[in-house]
Design a protein around this motif. Structure first.
Motif, PDB file in Angstrom:
ATOM      1  N   ILE A   1      27.853 -31.918  67.062  1.00 11.92           N
ATOM      2  CA  ILE A   1      27.961 -30.833  67.850  1.00 11.92           C
ATOM      3  C   ILE A   1      27.234 -30.870  69.396  1.00 11.92           C
ATOM      4  O   ILE A   1      26.983 -30.065  69.688  1.00 11.92           O
TER       5      ILE A   1
ATOM      6  N   ALA B   1      25.182 -24.353  74.807  1.00  8.64           N
ATOM      7  CA  ALA B   1      24.445 -22.871  74.489  1.00  8.64           C
ATOM      8  C   ALA B   1      23.549 -23.238  74.139  1.00  8.64           C
ATOM      9  O   ALA B   1      22.920 -21.737  75.035  1.00  8.64           O
TER      10      ALA B   1
ATOM     11  N   SER C   1      22.957 -21.295  77.839  1.00  6.75           N
ATOM     12  CA  SER C   1      23.788 -20.225  78.839  1.00  6.75           C
ATOM     13  C   SER C   1      22.316 -19.147  78.413  1.00  6.75           C
ATOM     14  O   SER C   1      22.607 -18.347  78.494  1.00  6.75           O
ATOM     15  N   ILE C   2      21.244 -19.779  77.192  1.00  8.29           N
ATOM     16  CA  ILE C   2      19.827 -18.636  76.698  1.00  8.29           C
ATOM     17  C   ILE C   2      19.662 -18.715  78.240  1.00  8.29           C
ATOM     18  O   ILE C   2      18.628 -17.868  78.012  1.00  8.29           O
TER      19      ILE C   2
ATOM     20  N   TYR D   1      18.970 -15.930  79.600  1.00  2.25           N
ATOM     21  CA  TYR D   1      18.094 -14.230  79.475  1.00  2.25           C
ATOM     22  C   TYR D   1      16.859 -14.544  80.209  1.00  2.25           C
ATOM     23  O   TYR D   1      16.309 -13.431  80.596  1.00  2.25           O
TER      24      TYR D   1
ATOM     25  N   ILE E   1      27.455 -17.384  84.640  1.00  2.00           N
ATOM     26  CA  ILE E   1      28.270 -16.560  83.446  1.00  2.00           C
ATOM     27  C   ILE E   1      29.736 -17.782  84.574  1.00  2.00           C
ATOM     28  O   ILE E   1      29.947 -18.087  83.321  1.00  2.00           O
TER      29      ILE E   1
ATOM     30  N   GLU F   1      28.751 -21.441  84.399  1.00  2.00           N
ATOM     31  CA  GLU F   1      28.824 -21.572  82.397  1.00  2.00           C
ATOM     32  C   GLU F   1      30.379 -22.766  82.409  1.00  2.00           C
ATOM     33  O   GLU F   1      30.766 -23.118  81.883  1.00  2.00           O
TER      34      GLU F   1
ATOM     35  N   LEU G   1      20.246 -10.152  70.339  1.00  2.00           N
ATOM     36  CA  LEU G   1      20.587 -12.045  70.756  1.00  2.00           C
ATOM     37  C   LEU G   1      20.300 -12.454  69.814  1.00  2.00           C
ATOM     38  O   LEU G   1      19.781 -13.285  69.400  1.00  2.00           O
TER      39      LEU G   1
ATOM     40  N   PHE H   1      21.665 -14.893  66.850  1.00  2.00           N
ATOM     41  CA  PHE H   1      21.032 -16.467  66.879  1.00  2.00           C
ATOM     42  C   PHE H   1      20.926 -16.850  64.866  1.00  2.00           C
ATOM     43  O   PHE H   1      21.563 -17.478  64.232  1.00  2.00           O
TER      44      PHE H   1
ATOM     45  N   ALA I   1      27.401 -23.054  66.849  1.00  2.00           N
ATOM     46  CA  ALA I   1      27.005 -23.377  68.379  1.00  2.00           C
ATOM     47  C   ALA I   1      28.211 -22.201  69.041  1.00  2.00           C
ATOM     48  O   ALA I   1      28.253 -21.674  70.074  1.00  2.00           O
TER      49      ALA I   1
ATOM     50  N   ILE J   1      26.946 -18.378  69.831  1.00  2.00           N
ATOM     51  CA  ILE J   1      25.914 -18.905  70.659  1.00  2.00           C
ATOM     52  C   ILE J   1      26.580 -18.655  71.708  1.00  2.00           C
ATOM     53  O   ILE J   1      25.856 -18.356  73.008  1.00  2.00           O
ATOM     54  N   ILE J   2      27.554 -19.716  71.736  1.00  2.00           N
ATOM     55  CA  ILE J   2      27.711 -19.976  73.399  1.00  2.00           C
ATOM     56  C   ILE J   2      28.493 -18.079  74.162  1.00  2.00           C
ATOM     57  O   ILE J   2      28.077 -17.992  74.753  1.00  2.00           O
TER      58      ILE J   2
ATOM     59  N   TYR K   1      29.031 -15.458  72.372  1.00  2.00           N
ATOM     60  CA  TYR K   1      28.211 -13.985  71.968  1.00  2.00           C
ATOM     61  C   TYR K   1      27.238 -14.483  73.114  1.00  2.00           C
ATOM     62  O   TYR K   1      26.755 -12.881  73.756  1.00  2.00           O
ATOM     63  N   ALA K   2      25.640 -14.576  72.331  1.00  2.00           N
ATOM     64  CA  ALA K   2      24.519 -14.953  72.704  1.00  2.00           C
ATOM     65  C   ALA K   2      24.510 -15.159  74.298  1.00  2.00           C
ATOM     66  O   ALA K   2      24.051 -14.734  75.533  1.00  2.00           O
ATOM     67  N   GLY K   3      25.551 -16.551  74.775  1.00  2.00           N
ATOM     68  CA  GLY K   3      25.348 -16.672  76.130  1.00  2.00           C
ATOM     69  C   GLY K   3      26.911 -16.368  77.225  1.00  2.00           C
ATOM     70  O   GLY K   3      26.227 -16.718  78.898  1.00  2.00           O
ATOM     71  N   ALA K   4      27.191 -15.641  77.098  1.00  2.00           N
ATOM     72  CA  ALA K   4      28.106 -14.320  77.744  1.00  2.00           C
ATOM     73  C   ALA K   4      28.433 -13.150  77.584  1.00  2.00           C
ATOM     74  O   ALA K   4      28.187 -12.305  78.859  1.00  2.00           O
TER      75      ALA K   4
ATOM     76  N   LEU L   1      26.813 -11.000  76.315  1.00  2.00           N
ATOM     77  CA  LEU L   1      25.374 -10.324  75.944  1.00  2.00           C
ATOM     78  C   LEU L   1      24.612 -10.199  77.354  1.00  2.00           C
ATOM     79  O   LEU L   1      24.031  -9.473  77.287  1.00  2.00           O
ATOM     80  N   VAL L   2      25.270 -11.215  77.904  1.00  2.00           N
ATOM     81  CA  VAL L   2      24.579 -11.632  79.026  1.00  2.00           C
ATOM     82  C   VAL L   2      25.172 -11.113  80.030  1.00  2.00           C
ATOM     83  O   VAL L   2      25.211  -9.907  80.971  1.00  2.00           O
ATOM     84  N   LEU L   3      26.610 -10.311  80.131  1.00  2.00           N
ATOM     85  CA  LEU L   3      27.352  -9.167  80.834  1.00  2.00           C
ATOM     86  C   LEU L   3      27.110  -7.742  79.812  1.00  2.00           C
ATOM     87  O   LEU L   3      27.012  -7.164  81.242  1.00  2.00           O
TER      88      LEU L   3
END
Lengths: 358, 172
Positions: A123, A130, A133-134, A137, A163, A166, B34, B38, B54, B57-58, B60-63, B65-67
């Motif tokens: 993947i 992934a 996008s981290i 933070y 956001i 991405e 966060l 993970f 993957a 993370i993309i 939930y964590a990447g979009a 939670l950022v919101l």
């Protein structure tokens, strides 16, 4: 157990090598950017340190290293220290799945090693998405923890921007994924072998030119570079999310930005421009009978492509003025997103028809 | 080894999930969430579902939670105590749930020892993404389309709700 230890040692050596190369590239980029900007603006760039200014990055590094480390009063100490690390680590982690050269295996002490990719996971590209996008933070938390309105505004802008763009990066590569039928960067690169007309920008059933343009523009936005550097717009926000940072913590943000630039350049080269494949079938060294050194040519081509992209970053910075915030959002959602979605539909149809015809 | 990893991930997930609601600073809550995302992704990896990991993370964590963080920072809620004085309601809801859970768990152990689902996912190495895609677009096509329709409706609703204020004389 010894085999496990050996594998660990080999992996660590590979990681160290890749990290070293990335860090050297970043060091070089800081100089290259100033030089390129200088030439484009008809001046010399840094000239004082070393012959022709080439030792400037080292001088900068030493300066940053010895600067006073200030944590502003009222800042959240824990998050203030965490944020630069959170920004830098994801930028470096992404390099684990980038294929820098041909997919060969060599034997080291009896275990097989792929020298040009740390880890070929199935993947690969999702892994990179992934972790990039981290990286957001680090910027957002850095902005918030500084307890300064400029930093907070920079962090918030960055959150919205990352956001939005991405999404476009993710959608732009779907066309390539449809054509390659794999998420592994190694396999995607290998599928583009045999001349530049096999590269996915130009490849037959559905050339990914539009996706490529969307990807490049969105990557520039995702790395917070001009003309999309709203999170650190110096004319309105002092320096954006890292206004309050100094010394090594500032250097971490700086490194993260440049490492991200290298990473998206690597991804763009691997996904759209054939990665380490030369723009002609086979290799010149292979034709000359030096088949065992053909990898050097592959690595050289990959380097050329990556540096081409990095030059594009500098070029954009020297040429374009910054967008306004609403223009940025409008452009991302109303122009880039429909193009990327349309590209997916067209590519899917083209690939389907092509497969039916065969 | 697998047990060890499961224990670690499950433990951290449980701990951080509690911290999400227990911490007073909303930013720390979001960060704890966060960490939890993970570790859920890690759990997927131990189950050989790399694609899900993957995507976890993309998305939930990447979009998402950022919101969340975006909203929390924009509101700039400092230590907000309003949501931490509800022990009675929480107890009222949680104790019956806990009892039900324990009864179910006891019944489950008695009924079936739980045949361990072997690593049947994927089959071919690297077929993980393929397997998910094929199941999603054949066996579960209808639920999948219904879910996407619901999301589309939610999206349209959100746009309409947000757009109402743009007109100028919006009722405050």
């Amino acid at each position: 157990m010894t085999e496990l230890g050996l594998r660990l040692a080999v992996s660590l050596a590979q990681i160290a090598a890749v990290m070293g190369i990335v860090m050297l590239t970043v060091l070089f980029l800081t100089l290259a950017e100033r030089k390129v900007l200088g030439w484009m603006q008809d001046r010399m760039g840094p000239m004082e340190v070393g012959p022709y200014g080439i030792l400037q990055p080292i001088a900068d590094a030493i300066k940053l290293f010895f600067k006073e480390d200030i944590i502003p009063a009222g800042a959240n100490k824990f998050l203030f220290s965490m944020a630069p690390i959170l920004a830098l680590v994801p930028a470096l982690i992404g390099f684990a799945v980038i294929p820098f050269g041909p997919d060969q295996t060599i034997k080291v002490f009896g275990i097989s090693v792929k020298p040009f990719v740390i880890s070929d996971i199935n993947i690969g590209i999702l892994y990179i998405l992934a972790f990039t996008s981290i990286g957001a933070y680090g910027i957002i938390l850095g902005g918030w923890a500084s307890n300064s309105k400029y930093s907070l505004l920079g962090g918030l802008r960055s959150a919205a921007q990352i956001i939005s763009y991405e999404l476009n990066v993710g959608l732009a590569i779907v066309g390539v994924l449809i054509m390659a039928g794999s998420l592994s960067l190694v396999k995607i690169t290998e599928a583009q072998a045999g001349g530049f007309w096999h590269w996915y920008v130009f490849a037959f059933p559905a050339p990914q030119i539009f996706a490529f343009v969307v990807f490049v523009i969105s990557s520039v936005a995702e790395t917070n570079r001009v003309p999309f550097d709203l999170p650190e717009a110096e004319s309105e926000l002092v320096a954006g999310f890292f206004t309050e940072y100094s010394g090594m913590r500032f250097a971490f943000f700086f490194l993260a930005e440049y490492a991200n630039m290298v990473l998206v350049s690597c991804v763009a080269a691997a996904m759209f421009l054939g990665g380490w494949n030369a723009p002609y079938p086979g290799t010149i060294l292979g034709l000359l009978g030096l088949e065992s050194f053909a990898w050097a040519e592959g690595v050289a081509w990959f380097t050329v492509k990556v540096y081409g992209f990095l030059f594009l970053f500098f070029w954009l910075r020297a040429t374009l003025p910054r967008l306004r915030y609403d223009q940025l959002m409008k452009f991302g959602w109303k122009v880039m997103l429909p193009i990327a979605l349309g590209n997916i539909v067209v590519t899917a149809l083209a690939v389907f028809i092509y497969q039916q015809m065969k | 080894m697998a047990q060890l990893f499961f224990g670690y991930f499950a433990g951290v997930i449980a701990l951080t999930a509690v911290l999400v609601v227990a911490l007073k600073n909303p930013i720390y809550s979001a960060l704890s969430l966060l960490v939890m995302f993970f570790h859920v992704a890690g759990l997927y990896v131990t189950l050989h579902a790399e694609f899900l990991a993957a995507v976890q993370i993309i998305v939930y964590a990447g979009a998402i939670l950022v919101l969340y963080l975006f909203v929390v920072m924009l509101l700039n809620v400092k230590r907000d105590d309003r949501y931490h004085g509800q022990w009675r309601i929480a107890g009222f809801v949680c104790i019956p749930l806990l009892l039900e859970f324990m009864i179910l768990l006891a019944g489950g152990i008695a009924a079936s020892p739980g045949p361990v689902p072997a690593e049947s996912t994927g089959g071919v190495t690297g077929g993980n993404t393929l397997a998910i895609g094929e199941t999603l677009f054949s066996t579960y096509l209808f639920p999948f389309e219904v879910a996407s329709l619901i999301l589309l409706v939610a999206m349209i609703g959100a746009i309409i709700l947000a757009k109402r204020d743009v007109g100028g004389d919006a009722p405050q």
